[in-house]
Design an enzyme around this catalytic site. Structure first.
Site, PDB file in Angstrom:
ATOM      1  N   HIS A   1       0.952  -1.243  -0.155  1.00  0.00           N
ATOM      2  CA  HIS A   1       0.025  -0.025   0.059  1.00  0.00           C
ATOM      3  C   HIS A   1       1.097   1.204   0.095  1.00  0.00           C
ATOM      4  O   HIS A   1       0.661   2.132  -0.801  1.00  0.00           O
ATOM      5  CB  HIS A   1      -0.918  -0.151   1.209  1.00  0.00           C
ATOM      6  CG  HIS A   1      -1.904   1.284   1.272  1.00  0.00           C
ATOM      7  ND1 HIS A   1      -3.023   1.109   0.954  1.00  0.00           N
ATOM      8  CD2 HIS A   1      -1.425   2.592   1.700  1.00  0.00           C
ATOM      9  CE1 HIS A   1      -3.906   2.222   1.219  1.00  0.00           C
ATOM     10  NE2 HIS A   1      -2.732   3.082   1.888  1.00  0.00           N
ATOM     11  N   GLU A   2       1.760   1.391   0.975  1.00  0.00           N
ATOM     12  CA  GLU A   2       2.585   2.528   0.953  1.00  0.00           C
ATOM     13  C   GLU A   2       3.644   2.775  -0.278  1.00  0.00           C
ATOM     14  O   GLU A   2       3.673   3.821  -0.763  1.00  0.00           O
ATOM     15  CB  GLU A   2       3.724   2.333   2.294  1.00  0.00           C
ATOM     16  CG  GLU A   2       2.686   2.463   3.640  1.00  0.00           C
ATOM     17  CD  GLU A   2       1.520   3.171   3.757  1.00  0.00           C
ATOM     18  OE1 GLU A   2       1.547   4.259   3.188  1.00  0.00           O
ATOM     19  OE2 GLU A   2       0.707   2.727   4.261  1.00  0.00           O
TER      20      GLU A   2
HETATM   21  N1  HT7 Z   1      -1.456   8.112   4.314  1.00  0.00           N
HETATM   22  C1  HT7 Z   1      -1.104   7.586   5.614  1.00  0.00           C
HETATM   23  C2  HT7 Z   1      -2.445   8.284   6.528  1.00  0.00           C
HETATM   24  C3  HT7 Z   1      -2.054   8.814   7.634  1.00  0.00           C
HETATM   25  C4  HT7 Z   1      -1.239   8.583   8.931  1.00  0.00           C
HETATM   26  C5  HT7 Z   1      -0.197   7.516   8.796  1.00  0.00           C
HETATM   27  C6  HT7 Z   1       0.433   7.481  10.315  1.00  0.00           C
HETATM   28  C7  HT7 Z   1       0.187   8.399  11.195  1.00  0.00           C
HETATM   29  C8  HT7 Z   1      -0.879   9.262  11.202  1.00  0.00           C
HETATM   30  C9  HT7 Z   1      -1.347   9.355   9.883  1.00  0.00           C
HETATM   31  N2  HT7 Z   1      -2.418  10.314   9.557  1.00  0.00           N
HETATM   32  C10 HT7 Z   1      -2.700   9.943   8.289  1.00  0.00           C
HETATM   33  C11 HT7 Z   1      -1.268   6.216   5.833  1.00  0.00           C
HETATM   34  C12 HT7 Z   1      -1.857   5.454   4.554  1.00  0.00           C
HETATM   35  O1  HT7 Z   1      -3.102   5.320   4.227  1.00  0.00           O
HETATM   36  O2  HT7 Z   1      -1.181   4.911   3.806  1.00  0.00           O
HETATM   37 ZN    ZN Z   2      -2.997   4.790   2.237  1.00  0.00          ZN
END
Ligand code: HT7
Ligand code: ZN
Length: 851
Positions: A292-293
């Protein structure tokens, strides 16, 4: 707190040409020096003040083009700094600022903070403003150069490394990015190196960075990364675009992982795995989240979101892509069933309660509260429907166009739908309602059979949700197949496109009345309301050629049985149990699929089903009914279960692959049932001998349920006390499997345990998420668990509001229950709301939950 509306969007009045940042790291007094080259944005004519977000920053100096900004022209508040337009030149200018921040005091884990002695960042959604003054919004994109000065041996940031020396390192990220993708890590880390050559021949250095001592648990994550990079080239034609790709594992992390450009930061539980310490579910999650990442590099980073209302543009699409990847790596039907289980448990639950919102909301108070199952999982379902409607070729053309047209953009849902329209010639204006409307449509169906023609008449209805009282019909792709009475397929899966509130579809020239298999593969995220006789469900369970609907038939049978046990005191159905027995012993079926069929619907799922039918669910009766059914299944199927349990034992060395994991999942599913009648005997033997965490954790859970874990619990703790991730499991298993009347007491005892380091999000989630997952324990009539939970939300909130707010969703279903329980929950929510200094996060959530 202020509500932000999508309709108020305006582009930022300035563009940024480049950003230079210098960090002088110190735990309590980190200096951040920024040099930002601004230019007027032609999309916003006229002169404008320069507003830069900034929170918890000590401003030391602010200059424009080398001269201090006069105090009278600079306004600094808790939210940011404004330079009056008169202080700004007409054309481009350089803003320089020096600020001081306190990473050690940052317990909210947003911005720059410390975890286990290392520095790390989390900027999505709005964390960069806690690092320096900046237009912290996703539509402002710029290339970044970063210099880090510290005594840490490893210093990382986004992009490619350019130079380093004793006590410093420099990084250059050529790809324009929004501030939420900024990252910095500095610490005493060691790496697992590898490399990947893209199909156009670029050699990429890959590294997974962890604390010394964790290196032997990174191999699976690295393997997952390489498979992800390969798959994205093959399936979407997307190559990686920097010379290095770094992943860092961090113990203190608010969510699962973060896709920062070239420097992904992960919760260590989604990186570290060995057979002894990680369950098969952990392995599968690691593989999925690494993918995903990584996939975000194109869907999120190269093409980002214009504003946070568009979050599902990147999250829904990236979840959809990671689901496709997992299906390709493992079993497609099993993955689909798992995803639907999760969708119903999390997103349907959300959609049916006070927190319901559309995948693209139109307002929010705190954006962190919108990283939800609706944005992520329903966002992915909506893309699945689009693909079903336009076909695989149409989808491929639309995605190619999306990448071509929007590379480097901060895009919107309108942009996304337009590429589908342009690539396929379809009008998607009605389809767009899936993005703008909240709520799960109910789809009812009636059948008419006459003169060799079967007519299926569907009616759709979406109940009102907060702020949206009336709903217009949506486009629903309904996948249908027909079987003749022998079980042969006479109509292979066909997509019916429903667009009206009520619509009929005819199937003519049939020799005999067929059995309809409806909503195959769960072709749309709807609740199918259909009265089906048990005999027809049993027929589909035995014969449906669509594996999802085969499982669904068994699931529906189990639910029908359980609902009748709860509401009418019915006895467990013998027919259901025999059907289950036939499935269990059918060796032609994938063990993972059989394991899913053996899993009874959860208590929360049953509560939801009862609530949907307009009944107030009684958690004790639900618990008793489910236990009774499980015990009866075990008694009636003891022989095949025992044979299966033995036959599914690992042969040869451990493998985390889907085949081996599927066998273990069937084995522990059989164990869970047998445990109800063997008094924990098998569990004890397995616990003493288990060589992997899947079996070890399952055996421990069984021992707790059998009331004979006095020795196993301390033994498990003693063995794993040096491993935080396994100790998280130790906490969680105890509360999830506690008897309902003891759950709150167990939770209180564990909260007083010296290892209950509640500032660590994983540990807090283990205990609090664990008690919330114990349905009958959480909703025990005493209200003890409600009180315990609310006390902890209040304690967590000032330290880490994101975590407190996220955990508060345990209360989102409160309106389902009886008046006494409702009164108790409402009192706890009111108590939280009246606490002085409550965070915006928890205040918004409790307000919405109370309605
Ligand atoms: N896009 C990221 C979303 C996210 C996050 C990740 C870690 C700590 C706080 C965060 N706030 C938002 C993770 C993802 O959807 O891949
Ligand atoms: Zn994501």
């Amino acid at each position: 707190p202020q509500t932000i509306y999508l309709k108020d969007y305006q582009p930022f009045p300035f563009r940024i040409e480049r950003v230079d940042l210098t960090f002088r790291l110190a735990p309590k007094t980190t200096r951040v020096i920024s040099r930002i080259a601004f230019a007027p944005n032609p999309e916003r004519a006229g002169r404008h003040d320069l507003f830069l977000h900034g929170e918890k920053l000590r401003l030391i100096a602010a200059r424009i083009d080398g001269a201090d900004v006069p105090a009278a022209l600079l306004t600094v508040t808790d939210e940011g700094a404004t330079v009056a337009a008169q202080a700004l030149p007409d054309g481009p200018f350089l803003w320089e600022a020096e600020v001081e921040i306190d990473p050690e005091g940052n317990t909210a884990l947003e911005g720059l903070y410390m975890s286990g002695g290392m520095y790390c960042t989390q900027c999505e959604a709005e964390g960069f403003r806690k690092i320096t003054y900046y237009p912290d919004r996703p539509d402002v994109m710029a290339p970044f150069k970063v210099r880090i000065e510290s005594d840490m041996p490893v210093m990382l940031s986004n992009g490619n490394p350019t130079a380093s020396g004793p006590g410093w390192a420099e990084w250059d990220d050529p790809w324009p990015k929004p501030s939420y993708l900024f990252a910095l890590v500095a610490g005493n880390l060691v790496n697992l190196p590898d490399s990947f050559t893209t199909r156009s021949g670029r050699k990429v250095d890959l590294n997974i960075w962890v604390r010394p001592g964790d290196l032997d648990r990174c191999a699976f994550a690295m393997d997952s990364l390489i498979r992800s990079m390969t798959w994205d080239e093959e399936a979407y034609g997307r190559e990686y675009d920097l010379d290095v790709f770094n992943i860092v594992a961090v113990d203190d992390f608010n969510m699962g992982a973060m896709e920062n450009k070239g420097l992904n930061i992960f919760n260590s539980k989604l990186v570290l795995a060995s057979p002894e310490t990680a369950t098969d579910l952990d392995f599968e999650r690691i593989e999925g989240v690494i993918a995903h990442e990584y996939f975000h590099n194109w869907t999120g980073n190269r093409i980002t979101c214009r504003d946070w209302f568009q979050l599902c543009l990147k999250e829904g699409l990236t979840v959809f892509r990671d689901q496709q990847f997992t299906s390709a790596m493992r079993s497609e039907p099993v993955k689909r069933i798992e995803d639907v289980l999760s969708l119903r448990a999390r997103q349907f639950r959300e959609d049916m309660g006070p927190l319901a919102h559309p995948p693209r909301p139109s307002s929010f108070v705190e954006i962190n509260n919108f990283y939800t199952a609706t944005v992520y999982e329903k966002g992915a379902e909506v893309i699945g429907m689009l693909k079903r409607l336009v076909g695989d070729d149409g989808y491929a053309r639309a995605l190619d166009l999306y990448f071509d047209r929007h590379d480097g953009d901060a895009a919107t849902i309108e942009d996304w739908l337009k590429v589908f329209e342009d690539a396929t010639g379809r009008d998607l204006s009605q389809f767009k309602r899936w993005y703008t409307d909240a709520g799960t449509p109910r789809l009812s169906v009636s059948e008419d059979w006459r003169d060799g023609t079967l007519t299926l008449t569907f009616t759709q209805m979406t109940p009102p949700t907060p702020g949206q009282d009336t709903k217009l019909p949506r486009v629903i792709p309904i996948a249908v197949g027909l079987l003749n009475p022998n079980g042969d397929e006479i109509l292979p899966t066909t997509i019916l496109e429903m667009t009206e509130a009520t619509q009929s579809f005819r199937f003519a020239d049939l020799a005999s009345r067929p059995v309809a298999s409806i909503l195959r593969g769960f072709s749309a995220p709807v609740v199918l309301e259909r009265e089906v006789p048990a005999s027809e469900r049993a027929f589909l369970l035995a014969h449906d050629t669509d594996p999802f609907n085969r499982w669904e038939a068994g699931r529906a049978l189990a639910k029908d049985v359980l609902v009748r046990m709860v509401t009418d005191d019915d006895a467990p159905s013998a027919d259901y149990i025999s059907a289950l027995g036939r499935l269990l012993t059918d060796d032609s079926l994938d063990p993972a699929f059989r394991a899913l069929c053996l899993r009874l619907p959860s208590e929360d799922d049953l509560a939801q089903t009862l609530a949907e039918a307009g009944r107030s669910p009684d958690p004790d009766r639900i618990h008793t009914a489910r236990e009774t059914l499980a015990r009866t299944v075990a008694e009636r199927l003891v022989r095949p279960l025992a044979l299966t349990y033995d036959a599914m034992a690992d042969r040869g060395p451990f493998s985390p692959d889907a085949t081996a994991a599927g066998r273990r999942s069937l084995r522990v599913a059989a164990l869970g049932l047998l445990n109800r009648i063997d008094g924990g005997a098998r569990a004890q033997t397995l616990f003493d001998a288990a060589g992997n965490m899947t079996e070890s954790a399952a055996a421990l859970a069984c021992l707790i349920e059998a009331g004979r874990a006095e020795a196993a619990l301390p033994a498990f703790h003693e063995r794993w006390k040096g491993n935080r991730l396994v100790i998280d499991k130790w906490f969680m298993i105890q509360v999830v499997h506690a008897a309902p009347h003891q759950a709150a007491e167990v939770a209180e005892r564990l909260a007083a345990h010296p290892d209950f380091d509640w500032r660590n999000p994983n540990r807090a989630r283990s205990l609090l998420g664990g008690i919330a997952a114990n349905h009958a324990g959480f909703h025990h009539a005493s209200g003890a668990a409600y009180r315990f939970y609310a006390d902890w939300l209040l304690r967590l909130d000032p330290v880490n509001p994101q975590i407190a707010a996220r955990l508060s969703t345990a209360f989102e279903t409160w309106a389902r229950y009886d008046a006494d329980r409702r009164a108790m929950v409402a009192a706890e929510l009111q108590r939280i709301r009246s606490a002085p200094g409550l965070s915006r996060d928890l205040s918004e959530m409790t307000g919405r939950i109370l309605g």
